[in-house]
Motif scaffolding. Structure first.
Motif, PDB file in Angstrom:
ATOM      1  N   VAL A 279      -3.865  10.110  -2.874  1.00 37.85           N
ATOM      2  CA  VAL A 279      -2.758   9.279  -2.408  1.00 37.85           C
ATOM      3  C   VAL A 279      -3.257   8.285  -1.355  1.00 37.85           C
ATOM      4  O   VAL A 279      -2.943   7.088  -1.398  1.00 37.85           O
ATOM      5  N   VAL A 280      -4.044   8.774  -0.405  1.00 35.65           N
ATOM      6  CA  VAL A 280      -4.601   7.886   0.622  1.00 35.65           C
ATOM      7  C   VAL A 280      -5.554   6.876  -0.005  1.00 35.65           C
ATOM      8  O   VAL A 280      -5.578   5.696   0.383  1.00 35.65           O
TER       9      VAL A 280
ATOM     10  N   THR B 165      -2.583   5.738   7.526  1.00 39.94           N
ATOM     11  CA  THR B 165      -2.810   6.976   6.782  1.00 39.94           C
ATOM     12  C   THR B 165      -1.737   8.008   7.092  1.00 39.94           C
ATOM     13  O   THR B 165      -1.263   8.724   6.202  1.00 39.94           O
TER      14      THR B 165
ATOM     15  N   TRP C 141       1.320   7.049   5.208  1.00 38.35           N
ATOM     16  CA  TRP C 141       1.166   7.335   3.772  1.00 38.35           C
ATOM     17  C   TRP C 141       1.402   8.807   3.479  1.00 38.35           C
ATOM     18  O   TRP C 141       2.045   9.153   2.477  1.00 38.35           O
TER      19      TRP C 141
ATOM     20  N   ALA D 137       4.127  10.462   1.075  1.00 36.38           N
ATOM     21  CA  ALA D 137       3.732  11.390   0.016  1.00 36.38           C
ATOM     22  C   ALA D 137       4.545  12.677   0.089  1.00 36.38           C
ATOM     23  O   ALA D 137       4.997  13.199  -0.941  1.00 36.38           O
TER      24      ALA D 137
ATOM     25  N   GLY E 201      -3.571   4.056  -1.316  1.00 38.81           N
ATOM     26  CA  GLY E 201      -3.165   3.150  -0.249  1.00 38.81           C
ATOM     27  C   GLY E 201      -4.298   2.269   0.223  1.00 38.81           C
ATOM     28  O   GLY E 201      -4.115   1.067   0.443  1.00 38.81           O
TER      29      GLY E 201
ATOM     30  N   VAL F  66       1.067   4.323  -2.726  1.00 45.49           N
ATOM     31  CA  VAL F  66       0.991   5.734  -2.340  1.00 45.49           C
ATOM     32  C   VAL F  66       2.106   6.535  -2.981  1.00 45.49           C
ATOM     33  O   VAL F  66       1.896   7.630  -3.517  1.00 45.49           O
TER      34      VAL F  66
ATOM     35  N   SER G 223       0.832  -1.206   0.000  1.00 52.74           N
ATOM     36  CA  SER G 223       0.000   0.000   0.000  1.00 52.74           C
ATOM     37  C   SER G 223       0.866   1.256   0.000  1.00 52.74           C
ATOM     38  O   SER G 223       0.516   2.263  -0.636  1.00 52.74           O
ATOM     39  N   THR G 224       1.992   1.233   0.698  1.00 55.63           N
ATOM     40  CA  THR G 224       2.872   2.401   0.739  1.00 55.63           C
ATOM     41  C   THR G 224       3.525   2.631  -0.612  1.00 55.63           C
ATOM     42  O   THR G 224       3.707   3.779  -1.043  1.00 55.63           O
TER      43      THR G 224
END
Length: 411
Positions: A249-250, A375, A378, A382, A253, A236, A232-233
């Motif tokens: 971006v979230v 979150t 992430w 970002a 993820g 992102v 997931s990262t």
């Protein structure tokens, strides 16, 4: 330069160490210029230009792998080393011992520790998110609600395309509590409900919250903020590389986390612990998993040869929660039973399952905790990626399909 001094396509290809068709690809991409040979038979190339391209190609091949977009990604956020992990060089479990989730998230983003910091939902974003969540079908799960919240909060923020650090952090401080508060309540809010962990508890459990239980949840949120480049990262960072705004971006993820091999592991461990408690023993449950060719949920981690430090800390904190004792004993029995044949240790998913089972939460509760916690990580990734050259994460595809030219298909 006379025609005799110029290189033919074959000679240029030999100098470059490539096939003749690659030479023409260089021409089409503007890396080489060509001139038609007398009589229109083939092309010729300037040898100095070819040699310059050879030198550039050699230098590119000697660059670190990360410059190619397919190797390691430079990051100053998390280090995993010798069965420990660190946020900006500080032991993550030590941070979880001393500070709450919002404090650690703020420190991870800015390098400044602000005691007692609290994240607040913007009223417009929260209203839009609650309407979006309420419009979902009744069978929607927590991950569906979190994704809908991220989209709704983005639409409510006209400044979402401002990627300056100040604007991104402002969006993050509003989005994280909105993710929590847009979830339907499962119980009565805690009387000291200012902290994010207190708000999240009332969305996950109908049991009254005590300080020991909230301590476990807050520590879990801190411990799960980041864990290097999980799937997931990486999603992102790719989105941020394309300059997607922080809400998108979230969303990237959350999309990757929704896969069964990433975010759903704690739910599997929850169901397994429930079965162990129902049957009164871990042995038949472990045997059923192995007989079916499945791995035992909540055990082992590819980044830790020994114990997962996150699980170690959460198990220790769970010992202070009286009603967690049966689930905690079941988890340890699972690990002990499996360890007779396989050197696997409990991971953080099993620890989350102890919390969710003992507090009467749904099986998806661990995934919700993971998503909300991550979150903040992430957003940290970002922010790093926004400071890098855009679109740098662009690996080249290795085509393995039919070679052209192929006939046009007929209906």
């Amino acid at each position: 330069m006379t025609t005799e001094e110029r290189l033919s396509t074959r000679e240029a290809a030999e100098r470059l160490g490539v096939k003749p068709e690659t030479v023409y690809a260089y021409v089409s991409r503007g890396l080489l210029s060509s001139r038609r040979a007398p009589g229109g038979r083939g092309s010729t190339f300037d040898p100095e230009e070819v040699d310059a391209l050879v030198r550039r190609t050699r230098r590119a091949a000697q660059q670190p792998a990360e410059d190619a977009g397919t190797g390691p990604v430079r990051t100053a956020i998390t280090l995993i080393d010798r069965d420990r992990y660190y946020f900006r060089g500080v032991d993550a479990t030590a941070l979880a011992e001393r500070y709450g989730y919002e404090e650690v998230a703020e420190w991870l983003w800015t390098g400044v520790l602000r005691r007692g910091v609290r994240f607040i939902s913007p009223p417009q974003a929260l209203e839009a998110a609650r309407r979006a969540v309420a419009a979902l079908p009744g069978h929607s799960g927590p991950m569906d609600r979190l994704r809908a919240t991220a989209v709704a909060a983005a639409v409510a923020d006209p400044l979402r395309f401002d990627l300056s650090p100040e604007a991104v952090l402002g969006a993050a401080r509003g989005l994280i509590p909105t993710l929590v508060r847009a979830l339907p309540p499962a119980g009565t809010p805690h009387r000291g409900g200012g902290r994010l962990a207190w708000r999240l508890w009332s969305r996950l459990s109908g049991h009254p919250a005590d300080e020991a239980s909230l301590r476990v949840l807050d520590a879990a949120l801190v411990l799960l903020i980041d864990h290097d480049l999980a799937a997931s990262t990486l999603a992102v960072r790719i989105a941020a590389s394309a300059r997607a705004h922080p809400y998108a971006v979230v969303s990237a993820g959350l999309g990757a986390l929704d896969g069964p091999l990433h975010g759903a592991a704690s739910g599997l461990a929850h169901r397994m612990l429930t079965e162990v408690l129902d049957r009164g023993s871990a042995a038949p449950v472990v045997a059923d998993h192995l007989r079916a060719g499945r791995s035992v949920p909540g055990l082992g981690h590819r980044l830790y040869a020994a114990e997962d430090p996150r699980a170690v800390m959460l198990f220790r904190l769970l010992e202070d929660v009286p009603y967690a004792a049966p689930a905690l004993a079941a988890a340890r029995e699972v690990a002990g039973t499996t360890a007779r044949h396989t050197p696997l240790h409990a991971n953080v998913d099993l620890a989350l399952a102890v919390l969710s089972v003992s507090a009467g939460m749904l099986p998806e509760a661990g995934e919700t905790i993971f998503s909300v916690a991550r979150t903040a990580g992430w957003i940290a990734h970002a922010l790093e990626e926004y400071g890098e050259p855009p679109l740098r994460m662009r690996p080249s595809g290795l085509y393995v399909g039919p070679r052209p030219p192929q006939p046009v298909p007929m209906p």
